[in-house]
Design a protein around this motif. Structure first.
Motif, mmCIF file in Angstrom:
data_model
loop_
_atom_site.group_PDB
_atom_site.id
_atom_site.type_symbol
_atom_site.label_atom_id
_atom_site.label_comp_id
_atom_site.label_asym_id
_atom_site.label_seq_id
_atom_site.Cartn_x
_atom_site.Cartn_y
_atom_site.Cartn_z
ATOM 1 N N GLN A 148 51.583 20.782 44.067
ATOM 2 C CA GLN A 148 50.826 19.537 43.937
ATOM 3 C C GLN A 148 49.424 19.874 43.451
ATOM 4 O O GLN A 148 48.659 20.554 44.144
ATOM 5 C CB GLN A 148 50.782 18.798 45.277
ATOM 6 N N ILE A 149 49.102 19.402 42.238
ATOM 7 C CA ILE A 149 47.887 19.830 41.543
ATOM 8 C C ILE A 149 47.020 18.614 41.231
ATOM 9 O O ILE A 149 47.490 17.656 40.614
ATOM 10 C CB ILE A 149 48.246 20.568 40.234
ATOM 11 N N PRO A 150 45.753 18.625 41.621
ATOM 12 C CA PRO A 150 44.881 17.477 41.334
ATOM 13 C C PRO A 150 44.646 17.286 39.832
ATOM 14 O O PRO A 150 44.668 18.240 39.045
ATOM 15 C CB PRO A 150 43.565 17.839 42.035
ATOM 16 N N VAL A 151 44.389 16.052 39.484
ATOM 17 C CA VAL A 151 43.997 15.685 38.122
ATOM 18 C C VAL A 151 42.664 14.938 38.219
ATOM 19 O O VAL A 151 42.554 13.952 38.960
ATOM 20 C CB VAL A 151 45.055 14.799 37.447
ATOM 21 N N ILE A 152 41.679 15.412 37.482
ATOM 22 C CA ILE A 152 40.350 14.797 37.480
ATOM 23 C C ILE A 152 40.060 14.303 36.069
ATOM 24 O O ILE A 152 40.160 15.064 35.099
ATOM 25 C CB ILE A 152 39.286 15.808 37.944
ATOM 26 N N GLY A 153 39.704 13.046 35.952
ATOM 27 C CA GLY A 153 39.475 12.443 34.652
ATOM 28 C C GLY A 153 38.127 12.806 34.056
ATOM 29 O O GLY A 153 37.411 13.693 34.547
ATOM 30 N N ASP A 154 37.751 12.114 33.002
ATOM 31 C CA ASP A 154 36.476 12.346 32.327
ATOM 32 C C ASP A 154 35.331 11.681 33.096
ATOM 33 O O ASP A 154 35.511 10.653 33.757
ATOM 34 C CB ASP A 154 36.505 11.767 30.908
ATOM 35 N N ARG A 155 34.154 12.299 32.988
ATOM 36 C CA ARG A 155 32.908 11.732 33.518
ATOM 37 C C ARG A 155 32.989 11.482 35.026
ATOM 38 O O ARG A 155 32.614 10.428 35.527
ATOM 39 C CB ARG A 155 32.535 10.442 32.771
ATOM 40 N N VAL A 156 33.475 12.491 35.735
ATOM 41 C CA VAL A 156 33.604 12.415 37.189
ATOM 42 C C VAL A 156 32.486 13.236 37.837
ATOM 43 O O VAL A 156 32.141 14.326 37.358
ATOM 44 C CB VAL A 156 34.989 12.923 37.646
ATOM 45 N N ILE A 157 31.927 12.727 38.918
ATOM 46 C CA ILE A 157 30.893 13.427 39.682
ATOM 47 C C ILE A 157 31.447 13.744 41.066
ATOM 48 O O ILE A 157 31.931 12.845 41.773
ATOM 49 C CB ILE A 157 29.618 12.582 39.814
ATOM 50 N N LEU A 158 31.372 15.013 41.455
ATOM 51 C CA LEU A 158 31.725 15.439 42.806
ATOM 52 C C LEU A 158 30.437 15.866 43.506
ATOM 53 O O LEU A 158 29.889 16.930 43.222
ATOM 54 C CB LEU A 158 32.723 16.596 42.770
ATOM 55 N N TYR A 159 29.958 15.022 44.410
ATOM 56 C CA TYR A 159 28.730 15.309 45.130
ATOM 57 C C TYR A 159 28.976 16.353 46.230
ATOM 58 O O TYR A 159 30.126 16.756 46.460
ATOM 59 C CB TYR A 159 28.149 14.017 45.697
ATOM 60 N N PRO A 160 27.923 16.840 46.912
ATOM 61 C CA PRO A 160 28.090 17.935 47.872
ATOM 62 C C PRO A 160 29.124 17.630 48.961
ATOM 63 O O PRO A 160 29.270 16.495 49.415
ATOM 64 C CB PRO A 160 26.690 18.089 48.473
ATOM 65 N N ASN A 161 29.842 18.699 49.346
ATOM 66 C CA ASN A 161 30.799 18.644 50.462
ATOM 67 C C ASN A 161 31.944 17.664 50.221
ATOM 68 O O ASN A 161 32.437 17.031 51.152
ATOM 69 C CB ASN A 161 30.085 18.296 51.767
ATOM 70 N N THR A 162 32.362 17.553 48.972
ATOM 71 C CA THR A 162 33.524 16.723 48.648
ATOM 72 C C THR A 162 34.745 17.607 48.451
ATOM 73 O O THR A 162 34.643 18.805 48.216
ATOM 74 C CB THR A 162 33.278 15.898 47.377
#
Length: 217
Positions: A148-162
């Protein structure tokens, strides 16, 4: 691209010396040869990344800017591996990035052309799908679970401790707020993602101008 306080050759020397400090195995000559062969392509990729990131001066690489240094070590390792299939030098660069910048970013991972690292310490990235114009902050994690592999789209922000884990899909233009975990979930496009009071996820529209802080789009 201008190399601040460096020429191409002095940057190569600097990188070789850093490698010898972290991995003192006597293989400096072999490492220098393969790094030299792929340095120009790695710097071209770095140039595109730097020019896409609004907080950084266009056309200028400062090896003492830790986030730029972090991306440089990844791009050199990834370029060497993709072009030659060689793994010894990329492994050394991977270990250097861990030692100097506190990031777990393996050379086989396909990062986007433009991505911005706010603070690298504690970032752990799995072999997932990463969209372009990605923002990463300290202690953000992208993790797979078995197949099971995550998919992250365009223009995504992952803030601290996410964390984005498992079969999760973070659709384009999402912001995962500080301390929020997305585990086996799909987030709607264009949303701020929060941790709800009941432990689930809550959503609100993302501000339209947020990405201007990070990228020259």
């Amino acid at each position: 691209m201008k190399l601040l306080d460096h020429t191409r050759e002095s940057l190569l020397d600097y990188t070789v010396r850093q490698c010898a400090h972290v991995v003192p195995d006597g293989q400096e000559a072999a490492f220098r040869t393969i790094a030299d062969a792929h340095l120009d392509e790695a710097l071209e990729r770095l140039h595109r990344c730097i020019n896409g990131c609004a907080p950084w001066r266009p056309d200028q690489f400062n090896v003492l800017q830790s986030s730029q240094h972090c991306i440089y070590l990844y791009l050199l390792s990834n370029t060497i591996w993709k072009r030659s299939g060689e793994t010894a030098a990329p492994t050394r660069l991977f270990l250097m990035n861990k030692a100097f910048n506190g990031i777990d970013l393996f050379y086989e991972i396909a990062m986007p052309e433009v991505f911005y690292i706010g603070h690298s310490v504690g970032i752990v990235l799995a072999k997932a799908t990463y969209g372009n114009y990605l923002v990463l902050y300290q202690n953000s994690t992208v993790g797979r679970h078995k197949d099971q592999i995550p998919v992250i789209g365009d223009r995504v922000i992952l803030y601290p401790n996410t964390a984005v884990i498992g079969r999760s899909v973070v659709e384009s233009d999402c912001v995962v707020s500080q301390g929020t975990s997305v585990i086996n979930r799909r987030t709607p496009a264009g949303q701020m993602v929060f941790r709800a009071a009941d432990g689930g996820l809550a959503f609100s529209p993302r501000p339209d101008d947020l990405l201007q802080e990070y990228f020259r789009l």
